[in-house]
Design an enzyme around this catalytic site. Structure first.
Site, PDB file in Angstrom:
ATOM      1  N   TYR A  66     -21.024   1.169   3.796  1.00 18.45           N
ATOM      2  CA  TYR A  66     -20.733  -0.492   3.561  1.00 18.45           C
ATOM      3  C   TYR A  66     -21.618  -0.871   2.439  1.00 18.45           C
ATOM      4  O   TYR A  66     -21.341  -1.345   1.395  1.00 18.45           O
ATOM      5  CB  TYR A  66     -20.625  -1.371   4.737  1.00 18.45           C
ATOM      6  CG  TYR A  66     -20.537  -2.968   4.659  1.00 18.45           C
ATOM      7  CD1 TYR A  66     -19.277  -3.464   4.404  1.00 18.45           C
ATOM      8  CD2 TYR A  66     -21.595  -3.572   4.620  1.00 18.45           C
ATOM      9  CE1 TYR A  66     -18.927  -4.654   4.362  1.00 18.45           C
ATOM     10  CE2 TYR A  66     -21.505  -5.289   4.519  1.00 18.45           C
ATOM     11  CZ  TYR A  66     -20.374  -5.640   4.227  1.00 18.45           C
ATOM     12  OH  TYR A  66     -19.861  -6.848   4.026  1.00 18.45           O
TER      13      TYR A  66
ATOM     14  N   LYS B 184     -20.889  -2.107  -1.327  1.00 14.66           N
ATOM     15  CA  LYS B 184     -21.481  -3.360  -1.860  1.00 14.66           C
ATOM     16  C   LYS B 184     -22.414  -3.230  -2.933  1.00 14.66           C
ATOM     17  O   LYS B 184     -22.487  -4.069  -3.811  1.00 14.66           O
ATOM     18  CB  LYS B 184     -22.132  -4.073  -0.620  1.00 14.66           C
ATOM     19  CG  LYS B 184     -21.117  -4.495   0.404  1.00 14.66           C
ATOM     20  CD  LYS B 184     -19.859  -5.323  -0.209  1.00 14.66           C
ATOM     21  CE  LYS B 184     -18.804  -5.856   0.772  1.00 14.66           C
ATOM     22  NZ  LYS B 184     -17.887  -6.822   0.226  1.00 14.66           N
TER      23      LYS B 184
HETATM   24  P1  NAP Z   1     -13.049 -10.876   7.540  1.00 16.59           P
HETATM   25  O1  NAP Z   1     -13.103 -12.382   8.004  1.00 16.59           O
HETATM   26  O2  NAP Z   1     -13.064  -9.730   8.293  1.00 16.59           O
HETATM   27  O3  NAP Z   1     -12.094 -11.117   6.451  1.00 16.59           O
HETATM   28  C1  NAP Z   1     -11.587  -9.819   5.661  1.00 16.59           C
HETATM   29  C2  NAP Z   1     -10.503  -9.986   4.922  1.00 16.59           C
HETATM   30  O4  NAP Z   1     -10.264  -8.809   4.072  1.00 16.59           O
HETATM   31  C3  NAP Z   1      -9.233 -10.544   5.572  1.00 16.59           C
HETATM   32  O5  NAP Z   1      -8.632 -11.568   5.095  1.00 16.59           O
HETATM   33  C4  NAP Z   1      -8.269  -9.079   5.630  1.00 16.59           C
HETATM   34  O6  NAP Z   1      -7.085  -9.435   5.571  1.00 16.59           O
HETATM   35  C5  NAP Z   1      -8.755  -8.432   3.959  1.00 16.59           C
HETATM   36  N1  NAP Z   1      -8.719  -7.110   4.219  1.00 16.59           N
HETATM   37  C6  NAP Z   1      -9.302  -6.266   5.040  1.00 16.59           C
HETATM   38  N2  NAP Z   1      -8.726  -4.925   4.749  1.00 16.59           N
HETATM   39  C7  NAP Z   1      -7.808  -4.938   3.817  1.00 16.59           C
HETATM   40  C8  NAP Z   1      -6.952  -4.186   3.136  1.00 16.59           C
HETATM   41  N3  NAP Z   1      -6.939  -2.939   3.336  1.00 16.59           N
HETATM   42  N4  NAP Z   1      -6.242  -4.753   1.932  1.00 16.59           N
HETATM   43  C9  NAP Z   1      -6.043  -6.109   1.847  1.00 16.59           C
HETATM   44  N5  NAP Z   1      -7.031  -6.899   2.374  1.00 16.59           N
HETATM   45  C10 NAP Z   1      -8.023  -6.578   3.484  1.00 16.59           C
HETATM   46  O7  NAP Z   1     -14.469 -10.989   6.795  1.00 16.59           O
HETATM   47  P2  NAP Z   1     -15.216 -11.861   5.796  1.00 16.59           P
HETATM   48  O8  NAP Z   1     -16.457 -12.101   6.781  1.00 16.59           O
HETATM   49  O9  NAP Z   1     -14.592 -13.025   5.538  1.00 16.59           O
HETATM   50  O10 NAP Z   1     -15.887 -11.318   4.684  1.00 16.59           O
HETATM   51  C11 NAP Z   1     -15.190 -11.412   3.388  1.00 16.59           C
HETATM   52  C12 NAP Z   1     -16.216 -10.679   2.421  1.00 16.59           C
HETATM   53  O11 NAP Z   1     -17.161 -10.973   2.404  1.00 16.59           O
HETATM   54  C13 NAP Z   1     -16.122  -8.849   2.639  1.00 16.59           C
HETATM   55  O12 NAP Z   1     -16.155  -8.230   1.488  1.00 16.59           O
HETATM   56  C14 NAP Z   1     -17.465  -8.820   3.410  1.00 16.59           C
HETATM   57  O13 NAP Z   1     -17.799  -7.745   3.201  1.00 16.59           O
HETATM   58  C15 NAP Z   1     -18.348  -9.808   2.894  1.00 16.59           C
HETATM   59  N6  NAP Z   1     -19.272 -10.067   3.234  1.00 16.59           N
HETATM   60  C16 NAP Z   1     -19.094 -10.919   4.566  1.00 16.59           C
HETATM   61  C17 NAP Z   1     -20.386 -11.336   5.276  1.00 16.59           C
HETATM   62  C18 NAP Z   1     -20.313 -11.811   6.632  1.00 16.59           C
HETATM   63  O14 NAP Z   1     -21.386 -12.091   7.314  1.00 16.59           O
HETATM   64  N7  NAP Z   1     -19.164 -12.243   7.043  1.00 16.59           N
HETATM   65  C19 NAP Z   1     -21.465 -10.924   4.688  1.00 16.59           C
HETATM   66  C20 NAP Z   1     -21.782 -10.465   3.407  1.00 16.59           C
HETATM   67  C21 NAP Z   1     -20.590  -9.886   2.726  1.00 16.59           C
HETATM   68  P3  NAP Z   1      -5.861  -8.745   6.387  1.00 16.59           P
HETATM   69  O15 NAP Z   1      -6.470  -8.237   7.698  1.00 16.59           O
HETATM   70  O16 NAP Z   1      -4.791  -9.751   6.485  1.00 16.59           O
HETATM   71  O17 NAP Z   1      -5.588  -7.474   5.523  1.00 16.59           O
END
Ligand code: NAP
Length: 245
Positions: free
Chosen positions: A152, A156
């Site tokens: 990961y 990133k």
């Molecule tokens: P999340 O709630 O797990 O949502 C992930 C999203 O990505 C969902 O809409 C999922 O939709 C989509 N996704 C996953 N696999 C996919 C695939 N193969 N094709 C198309 N879409 C896909 O994650 P989040 O926390 O909102 O994170 C969003 C972004 O922010 C990510 O890149 C994550 O790494 C980054 N981020 C998050 C955090 C945190 O603390 N939450 C911190 C730093 C960075 P479906 O399942 O419907 O496909």
């Protein structure tokens, strides 16, 4: 002014969903992309109920061969994409010593390779129009490292390098490319952490709270706006002070 079109990947929940809602509220027509079409339809309905415009795109970013045809189809339907938010991301955590090649490859494919492929298609109408905004969602762990997340973190950190390089290639076309590096944000992705880990993390956050999807979406909306036209190649941290880089 002509209505701008924004495409958000991973818009079915979490950060991507709120990014899409905020961009719609700011007047963009939004294209919501992810795998789960029913969830995307729910988000689209919410946006329409609030007076916005939204369409849905079923897209599995793990299937790299499907990306170009799917996006070309979108372009033929909506005409152009002005704002691209590469938000979708996954984790497959394991200490590096035991990390399986398939988990390394899947995380790199969904988080980094697909971002490149999506951007390669959607930068074309931006270049033609001499206007565009690309925002890549990275992470605080790209700046700090994180034990158990070699795949990961590599993906990133790769996004930050990709952001800088695309910013150099596209700046003269009036297309900006920036990254947002969230800290720990309350979504499904972090809901799996146990209370002990959450307490340890909280101790590292000067703001003494986890972030919200709205905190991240506010930075994305700003970078997508006309007000951010002289900002490119940057990584904006949204982390409550957890890392100052
Ligand atoms: P999340 O709630 O797990 O949502 C992930 C999203 O990505 C969902 O809409 C999922 O939709 C989509 N996704 C996953 N696999 C996919 C695939 N193969 N094709 C198309 N879409 C896909 O994650 P989040 O926390 O909102 O994170 C969003 C972004 O922010 C990510 O890149 C994550 O790494 C980054 N981020 C998050 C955090 C945190 O603390 N939450 C911190 C730093 C960075 P479906 O399942 O419907 O496909």
């Amino acid at each position: 002014m002509e209505q701008r079109i924004a495409l958000v990947t991973g818009a079915s929940r979490g950060i991507g969903r709120v990014c899409a809602q905020q961009l719609a509220a700011a007047g963009h027509k939004v294209v919501l992309a992810a795998r789960q079409v029913e969830k995307l339809e729910e988000v689209a309905q919410e946006i329409r109920a609030a007076g916005g415009e939204a369409t849905v795109l079923a897209l599995d970013l793990a299937n790299t061969a499907s990306i170009e045809p799917a996006l070309k189809q979108v372009l033929s339907e909506v005409g152009t994409v002005d704002v691209l938010v590469n938000n979708a991301g996954i984790t497959r955590d394991m200490l590096a010593m035991r990390l399986k090649l398939e988990d390394w490859e899947e995380v790199l494919r969904v988080n980094l390779t697909s971002t490149f492929l999506v951007t390669q298609v959607l930068m074309q109408p931006m270049i033609r129009k001499r206007w565009g905004r690309i925002v890549n969602i990275s992470s605080v762990v790209a700046q700090m490292g994180n034990a158990g997340q070699a795949n990961y973190v590599a993906s990133k950190a790769g996004l930050i390098g990709l952001t800088k390089t695309l910013a150099l290639e596209l700046a003269s076309r009036n297309v900006t490319v920036n990254a947002v590096a969230p800290g720990f944000i309350e979504t499904d992705m972090t809901a799996v952490l146990n209370d002990q880990i959450k307490e340890k993390l909280l101790a590292l956050i000067p703001a003494k709270r986890f972030g919200s999807a709205a905190d991240v979406a506010a930075a994305v909306s700003f970078l997508a706006s006309d007000a951010a036209s002289y900002i490119t190649g940057q990584t904006i941290s949204v982390n409550g002070g957890m890392a100052m880089v």
